[in-house]
Design an enzyme around this catalytic site. Structure first.
Site, PDB file in Angstrom:
ATOM      1  N   GLU A  94      23.621  27.889  41.988  1.00 48.70           N
ATOM      2  CA  GLU A  94      24.871  27.624  42.731  1.00 48.70           C
ATOM      3  C   GLU A  94      25.831  28.802  42.637  1.00 48.70           C
ATOM      4  O   GLU A  94      26.661  28.996  43.500  1.00 48.70           O
ATOM      5  CB  GLU A  94      25.626  26.364  42.286  1.00 48.70           C
ATOM      6  CG  GLU A  94      24.943  25.067  42.606  1.00 48.70           C
ATOM      7  CD  GLU A  94      25.748  23.864  42.125  1.00 48.70           C
ATOM      8  OE1 GLU A  94      26.958  23.797  42.346  1.00 48.70           O
ATOM      9  OE2 GLU A  94      25.118  22.985  41.504  1.00 48.70           O
ATOM     10  N   GLU A 116      34.256  23.407  35.429  1.00 52.04           N
ATOM     11  CA  GLU A 116      32.898  22.953  35.131  1.00 52.04           C
ATOM     12  C   GLU A 116      32.035  23.535  36.241  1.00 52.04           C
ATOM     13  O   GLU A 116      31.941  22.981  37.321  1.00 52.04           O
ATOM     14  CB  GLU A 116      32.868  21.411  35.104  1.00 52.04           C
ATOM     15  CG  GLU A 116      31.592  20.874  34.511  1.00 52.04           C
ATOM     16  CD  GLU A 116      30.470  20.851  35.524  1.00 52.04           C
ATOM     17  OE1 GLU A 116      29.784  21.900  35.688  1.00 52.04           O
ATOM     18  OE2 GLU A 116      30.267  19.805  36.148  1.00 52.04           O
TER      19      GLU A 116
HETATM   20  N1  GJV Z   1      36.807  26.883  45.197  1.00 50.62           N
HETATM   21  C1  GJV Z   1      37.210  25.596  45.131  1.00 50.62           C
HETATM   22  N2  GJV Z   1      36.417  24.579  44.765  1.00 50.62           N
HETATM   23  C2  GJV Z   1      35.137  24.881  44.436  1.00 50.62           C
HETATM   24  C3  GJV Z   1      34.645  26.210  44.508  1.00 50.62           C
HETATM   25  C4  GJV Z   1      35.528  27.232  44.917  1.00 50.62           C
HETATM   26  N3  GJV Z   1      35.136  28.500  45.005  1.00 50.62           N
HETATM   27  N4  GJV Z   1      33.328  26.193  44.161  1.00 50.62           N
HETATM   28  C5  GJV Z   1      33.022  24.921  43.866  1.00 50.62           C
HETATM   29  N5  GJV Z   1      34.095  24.119  44.051  1.00 50.62           N
HETATM   30  N6  GJV Z   1      29.041  22.534  37.954  1.00 50.62           N
HETATM   31  N7  GJV Z   1      27.774  23.480  39.590  1.00 50.62           N
HETATM   32  C6  GJV Z   1      34.168  22.670  43.810  1.00 50.62           C
HETATM   33  C7  GJV Z   1      33.144  21.846  44.581  1.00 50.62           C
HETATM   34  O1  GJV Z   1      33.613  21.453  45.854  1.00 50.62           O
HETATM   35  C8  GJV Z   1      32.949  20.649  43.668  1.00 50.62           C
HETATM   36  O2  GJV Z   1      33.880  19.634  43.874  1.00 50.62           O
HETATM   37  C9  GJV Z   1      33.122  21.254  42.292  1.00 50.62           C
HETATM   38  O3  GJV Z   1      33.838  22.459  42.453  1.00 50.62           O
HETATM   39  C10 GJV Z   1      31.758  21.560  41.703  1.00 50.62           C
HETATM   40  C11 GJV Z   1      31.735  21.206  40.265  1.00 50.62           C
HETATM   41  C12 GJV Z   1      30.327  20.951  39.765  1.00 50.62           C
HETATM   42  N8  GJV Z   1      29.369  21.956  40.113  1.00 50.62           N
HETATM   43  C13 GJV Z   1      28.723  22.670  39.198  1.00 50.62           C
END
Ligand code: GJV
Length: 422
Positions: A205, A196
């Site tokens: 983002e 997601e």
């Molecule tokens: N690697 C691991 N976790 C991630 C990464 C990454 N490159 N990028 C984001 N997250 N829909 N815009 C994790 C972040 O810490 C958070 O828990 C989740 O993904 C975001 C999900 C919602 N954001 C979005």
């Protein structure tokens, strides 16, 4: 809009260096090239500054500039263009997870995808990228029978996620990896990559970059992407109450004429998108139109630098054209014959989600009649320095009017990517 600012000579301007090329839109923005030295006179908002280049003054986007002194230079080069400390720091607290989990349309869409494809998930290896509290991984473990789910989460929430997996009896199936997805090592490729990743106006983002990297590295040939595709949708709309609150307000507060503040109000409130806006279907002046579609199987990271779309709307009822509203739709292909694809639609004709919608205000409202046409183009330009940000530029005209100068609007993302959730 005014081109002269009074009182700016009182303070001495500061010199900044352009980090990248920028093409101004409209007569009040400066264009400049990487390496140009600009004099910044005033900083009327955190996004747009009043600056000078070769004796011409205009507005410039603050995020494209860095201070030109030697010490500042070092500071900036030490900064992370991905702002990961701040980004993962904010996902290490419960506030955003509570907001995402409370969003039923979002969470139920993923639950439905897993449930309606449970037979196809049997014995499959799944990666849940950015698993947060692990909700999607737990759906997989409890509603289907995958052989393994790699739940990848970079923030410190991963510690708790591990506990939640155990608490819910899924530790045999769900393996929580606390790492950036870019850095993980797995013993095998995966059959399904679910994530997601969608942000405001779909891409803010730019978590999608992590998903594409993981796809290229870890998804097996013929593997499945969820979402499988996504679209950004646009509609011209009215925004009477926002316009009144921020702009018409200055016409006669307490019986006084405060209209000299309107150019400032325009600059401060209308040059950046209004996140967390909910547009009423009745305020949509026409049927919405998908302006950008992303195929998650073929999309390349380099494609994200500049994404262009076009639109042509037919106004369906008389009203005031105050701006454009955007939102996104994510599509999840079905692996099973007979079960329809799942769609997560964050638009005004569906139950509001935590993303709500994003409003881009015009400099001046335009009265429109039924049958008028509003056409133009949209460009999403990824910030060359701050990789989680982008500028959205809209060009449009009403009834193909070519005699007037073309309308253009550039909106810069807010400085903090998680601001929209405040
Ligand atoms: N690697 C691991 N976790 C991630 C990464 C990454 N490159 N990028 C984001 N997250 N829909 N815009 C994790 C972040 O810490 C958070 O828990 C989740 O993904 C975001 C999900 C919602 N954001 C979005």
């Amino acid at each position: 809009m005014q081109t002269e600012k009074e009182g700016e000579d009182d303070v001495s301007p500061e010199e900044y260096v352009a980090l990248s090329d920028f093409t101004g839109s409209g007569s009040d923005q400066l264009s400049f090239s990487r390496g140009d030295r600009l004099l910044v006179h005033t900083k009327p908002s955190s996004e747009w500054w009043w600056a000078e280049l070769q004796e011409v003054k205009g507005y410039v986007p603050a995020s494209y500039l860095r201070k030109s002194t030697a010490e500042e230079e070092e500071d900036v080069s030490l900064e992370d263009p991905w702002q990961d400390e701040e980004y993962f720091g904010s996902y290490g607290t419960l506030r955003l997870h509570l907001e995402m989990l409370s969003d039923k349309s979002r969470t139920e869409a993923y639950r439905q995808v897993i449930l309606s494809n449970s037979a196809s998930l049997k014995n499959k290896v799944v990666m849940d990228l950015g698993c947060g509290t692990g909700i999607i991984s737990l759906f997989c473990a409890q509603l289907a029978q995958p052989s393994l789910v790699y739940a990848v989460e970079a923030s410190s929430m991963a510690d708790y996620t591990r506990q939640l997996v155990k608490q819910n009896g899924s530790e045999e199936v769900v393996s929580v990896l606390q790492a950036r997805a870019e850095e993980i090592e797995l013993p095998e490729r995966v059959d399904v990559l679910v994530s997601e990743w969608m942000g405001n106006s779909l891409l803010f983002e730019f978590m999608v970059e992590s998903v594409l990297l993981a796809r290229d590295r870890w998804l097996r040939e013929g593997g499945v992407m969820w979402p499988s595709s996504a679209a950004l949708t646009l509609v011209p709309c009215q925004a009477h109450s926002y316009y009144d609150e921020k702009m018409a307000f200055w016409e006669r507060p307490y019986g006084l004429d405060f209209t000299p503040l309107q150019p400032l109000a325009q600059q401060e409130f209308f040059t950046k998108p209004k996140f967390s806006h909910l547009v009423e279907p009745a305020d949509c002046l026409s049927s919405p139109c998908d302006v950008i579609s992303l195929d998650m199987y073929t999309l390349q990271i380099k494609d994200l630098e500049e994404i262009k779309g076009q639109f042509q709307f037919c106004v369906e009822k008389p009203g005031v054209f105050h701006g454009f509203t955007t939102w996104f739709t994510a599509h999840f292909e079905s692996l099973e014959t007979g079960s329809p694809p799942v769609e997560l639609n964050t638009g005004p004709h569906f139950k509001p989600t935590h993303w709500k919608q994003t409003l881009f205000m015009l400099d001046n409202p335009v009265s429109v009649c039924a049958g008028d046409s509003i056409s133009g183009s949209i460009v999403l330009h990824r910030n060359p320095v701050w990789r989680r940000h982008m500028t959205i530029t809209l060009h449009w005209n009403v009834n193909g009017s070519t005699e007037e100068t073309e309308n253009c609007k550039a909106n810069i993302s807010s400085t903090l990517f998680f601001l929209p959730y405040n």
